[in-house]
Design a protein around this motif. Structure first.
Motif: not given
Lengths: 309, 232
Positions: A172-178
């Motif tokens: 799984r990959v978690v990203m922030s908006d930026v």
């Protein structure tokens, strides 16, 4: 509680704020001075951790193994030592997973990778390239053993090159908006094919092409969060709880179909906005400005979690 | 070396390897056994679609011919440097290709990479470097970047890089350096069919490249650091 920007934190600040307080136990810490001899030979300043911290810790009480790349040191570039530390961490998790049930004490429930990297470190490029493929092999070994690997992307340097590929190998990959996740940076593409191909100073377009919102809408990022360490912590816990995603033949055939369909849909699309529209995202023009809560509701259902976890 | 000359040298003139544009696929016979061949030619730039095409070919072999060995023929200038490919998520397509090759290995397919012309960074990392082993022809060229470009980007004098690269394979392009570092298992000399036979008969069961790099003296630290982490 005030927000702590994940992007503005150093790798070690992220570890301190994201993991259970005081739980991080580092392997090969800076005091051991395991640095790159190749940088020293070039007369380039080296770092006593070669730009990555690895160890074991707890997250919400769960034992995890964790690595954090420091984007401020050589852009998070992977050299021989840096890469070997990542491989060692993954293989140690593998050994613990294999020995599970025996008397051995440390068995993580997941491996967390806080990635921030421009890819292979050009000062020791050959070793870095091989190292990245060793990281990929070790990561896929772990997945085959059923231990979930969760990647967090939200550092200022983004996650590019070989490490961009590594990230896409995780459960799984978690990203922030930026956060930005891609292969070649816009500067490289501009240098190669001109400013008409990709204007690296067009920040809005760079984000539409490589940013967290785009990757989330396409299904390449599983969880999209605000630029906030607490939000990353919550998302990492959630992702770990979702368990492993086995890479079976059926899963890879499904992934093949999703990616082929995307390529067909994108034919002639000059911008991600057109691709979002074709993927079935309503309000595609508003995507860059929407609140994340609203944006999450826009992802086409078939591009969300395919395992039902 | 031209891909067709190579396929003919390996499998005879009746090989069934075909090029469709820059994409190679088909089969060849070795000692009465069928090998699947998948690869690229003309220094192909590996973009989103070409990575997917290779991945599909790998999956097809897994479905249609369980256990059939796979030979990956590598000739690439690296990843496609286009905004469209970045928008599509070229990193994801490459990771997918690497995952498909990894699956094939786990399902009992021997997977061997062969750099027969040139191999550059991103085009190579999820194909040849994900195989059980990657070999090369002596005339092959493998690199991340040439010294002048490296000098420009790292802002270091090219003369210094050139001098250091005499003794340290980490710095300089060249297939011999990749052998010394363990990234390439062996160079094929002499009879090519015999080299292929030998390579297939001697594939490592696990990733031994760091150990090879130490034993060959080209990458002395990786294996040591991995061990340090395991025992820390």
């Amino acid at each position: 509680m005030s927000r702590l920007s994940y992007a503005e934190c150093s790798a070690r600040e992220r570890l301190a704020a994201l993991l259970d307080a005081g739980s991080f136990h580092e392997w090969l810490p800076p005091a051991q001075r395991v640095a790159s001899p190749h940088l020293a030979a070039l007369g380039v300043p080296s770092a006593f951790d070669d730009g990555v911290a690895i160890g074991r810790a707890r997250l919400g009480g769960r034992p995890v193994f964790v690595a954090a790349q420091e984007g401020a040191f050589m852009g998070g570039g992977v050299g021989e030592v840096h890469g070997a530390k990542l491989v060692g961490l993954l293989r140690r998790a593998q050994a613990a997973q294999t020995a599970q049930g025996s008397s051995q004490g440390e068995c993580p429930e997941a491996v967390l990778l806080l990635l921030e990297s421009g890819g292979v470190r050009l000062h020791e490029a050959n070793a870095g390239l091989i190292a990245v493929s060793e990281v990929m092999r070790a990561l896929l070994d772990l997945r085959a053993a059923g231990l979930p690997v969760v990647v967090l992307i939200g550092g200022g340097a983004g996650c590019f090159g070989g490490m961009g590929i590594v990230a896409s190998c995780a459960d799984r990959v978690v990203m922030s908006d930026v956060g930005r996740h891609a292969m070649s940076g816009p500067e490289v593409i501009e240098a190669s094919h001109g400013v008409e191909e990709f204007d690296s100073r067009d920040r809005a377009r760079v984000w539409r092409t490589t940013g967290g919102r785009h990757r989330y809408l396409c299904g390449d990022c599983d969880l999209l969060v605000e630029d906030d360490v607490a939000a990353f912590r919550a998302a990492a816990l959630l992702a770990i709880g979702q368990g492993p995603r086995p890479l079976t033949l059926a899963a890879l055939q499904a992934q093949q179909a999703v990616l082929e369909a995307r390529s067909r849909l994108a034919q002639g699309a000059d911008d991600a906005t057109a691709l979002w529209r074709r993927l079935g995202v309503t309000e595609a023009e508003a995507v860059p400005d929407l609140a994340l809560e609203r944006l999450r509701a826009l992802r086409p259902l078939h591009l969300a979690d395919d395992t039902g976890a | 070396m031209n891909w067709n000359d190579l396929a003919t040298a390996l499998f005879g003139a009746d090989h069934a390897v075909r090029a469709d544009g820059v994409f190679l696929s088909g089969t060849g016979q070795l000692d009465g056994r069928t090998l699947a061949v998948i690869g690229s030619t003309d220094h192909a730039a590996i973009g989103f679609d070409l990575a997917l095409r290779q991945a599909q070919a790998v999956l097809q072999v897994v479905v249609d011919a369980p256990g059939r060995p796979i030979l990956l023929l590598i000739d690439t200038q690296g990843q496609q440097l286009r905004r469209h490919d970045e928008m599509l998520g070229i990193h994801r397509a490459m990771a997918h290709l690497g995952q498909c090759i990894d699956l094939a290995r786990r399902q009992g397919h021997a997977v061997l990479g062969l750099v027969y012309d040139q191999a550059l960074s991103g085009g190579f990392i999820t194909s040849g470097l994900m195989a059980d082993a990657c070999d090369a022809l002596p005339g092959a060229e493998i690199r991340v970047m040439r010294l002048p470009a490296m000098a420009r980007i790292t802002r270091l004098p090219e003369a210094m890089l050139a001098e250091l690269s005499q003794a340290n394979p980490v710095f300089a392009p060249g297939v011999a350096n990749y052998v010394a570092m363990g990234g390439v298992r062996r160079l094929w000399q002499g009879d090519l069919t015999e080299a292929l036979r030998l390579a297939l008969a001697d594939l490592p069961a696990a990733d031994e490249r760091a150990r090879d790099g130490l034993a060959r003296g080209g990458r002395r630290l990786a294996d040591t650091v991995i061990r340090q982490v395991l025992s820390a």
